[in-house]
Design an enzyme around this catalytic site. Sequence first.
Site, PDB file in Angstrom:
ATOM      1  N   ARG A  59       0.833  -1.208   0.000  1.00 31.59           N
ATOM      2  CA  ARG A  59       0.000   0.000   0.000  1.00 31.59           C
ATOM      3  C   ARG A  59       0.865   1.254   0.000  1.00 31.59           C
ATOM      4  NH1 ARG A  59      -2.468   3.104   4.429  1.00 31.59           N
ATOM      5  NH2 ARG A  59      -4.388   4.125   3.705  1.00 31.59           N
ATOM      6  N   HIS A  63       0.818   4.460  -2.477  1.00 32.01           N
ATOM      7  CA  HIS A  63       0.623   5.823  -1.982  1.00 32.01           C
ATOM      8  C   HIS A  63       1.824   6.709  -2.306  1.00 32.01           C
ATOM      9  CE1 HIS A  63      -2.963   5.471   0.965  1.00 32.01           C
ATOM     10  NE2 HIS A  63      -3.058   4.562   0.008  1.00 32.01           N
ATOM     11  N   ASN A  88      -3.249   8.870   4.895  1.00 32.27           N
ATOM     12  CA  ASN A  88      -2.114   8.152   5.464  1.00 32.27           C
ATOM     13  C   ASN A  88      -2.034   8.176   6.980  1.00 32.27           C
ATOM     14  OD1 ASN A  88      -1.162   7.536   2.880  1.00 32.27           O
ATOM     15  ND2 ASN A  88       0.143   9.343   2.773  1.00 32.27           N
ATOM     16  N   HIS A 186      -6.172  -5.248  -2.577  1.00 34.09           N
ATOM     17  CA  HIS A 186      -6.962  -5.273  -1.344  1.00 34.09           C
ATOM     18  C   HIS A 186      -7.309  -6.696  -0.909  1.00 34.09           C
ATOM     19  CE1 HIS A 186      -8.487  -0.827  -1.550  1.00 34.09           C
ATOM     20  NE2 HIS A 186      -7.195  -0.935  -1.318  1.00 34.09           N
TER      21      HIS A 186
END
Length: 315
Positions: A59, A63, A88, A186
């Site tokens: 992840r 990001h 975040n 996910h």
Amino acid sequence: MKLSLPPKLIVFRVSSALECGLQVGYYANSCPVAETIVTATVGAYHQCGDPFYAAGVLRMHFHDCWVRGCDASVLLAGPTSEQTGLPNANSLRGFPVIQAAKTQLEKLCPGIVSCADILAFAARDSVVISGGPYWPVPAGRFDGRVSNAAETLILPSPLFNVSQLTANFAAKNFTQIEMIALSGAHTIGQARCLSFTNRLYPTQDPTLNPALASWLKTQCPATGGNPNNPVNLDFATPLTFDNQYFQNLVQFDGLLTSDEVLFTDPSTASITQIGATNSPVWQAAFVEAIIKMGNLANTSFGEIRLDPLCQAVNP
């Protein structure tokens, strides 16, 4: 005897990636142990640390790349850094993995391996150690010197519908198929209550399995609960990189709005269905998409962060 190099030769480098882009085997001559060290570090933390670090590192790579390109700006610490941005704050995981790998590499190959490349390698290794596919990671990224919390708002929201998701990914030149493939990440990891309670309160989302909704309300009550309480994104196999995520969507067991809409929206339902029934096809598409995402990088001229924790820019 350790060579004493002029500071700028350590801090900056003009990469062959300037002409050739990112390259597989980029550190073959300058630091041959680079990927081996990262792989071993990911393995050690997976076995002895937090089992959700794998999902956290994957992840964090997304990001990082989505905001300023894959420049490790997400690793920079500070009161207004990306780490404090709304998507975040209180949710990034896996920093110890990157920091441990960087610390070792700075001892073995000082000033050579960028934090951005370490994060890209670790994201790949996190998928592999979770049972997912391997892919060769092109490298040659530079580390950024800017990290701004406000810029994290460009990240796709867990509240997005398909139109919003499609527009967000299109802005980075990603197709809807690539968007769905990457969403399959996910299949591992967790999300905070605040990311999905919109589906529970004040009115329950009719596309959410009622049995799942009832259980989620015990984990994320309407009042008095912790909005940062983590819940597994995939309730069946939360630590395994498989296509269970897509099977969940077909059964209306997706956790986030931005997940479940991939099946409930007619424009993406058929592709999502393929992900649920044909894991190899999805995994192949995922690999292509994440390599493309990793190419959102600065490869011309920049900094190799020297901080062994990757938290601070060079003096």
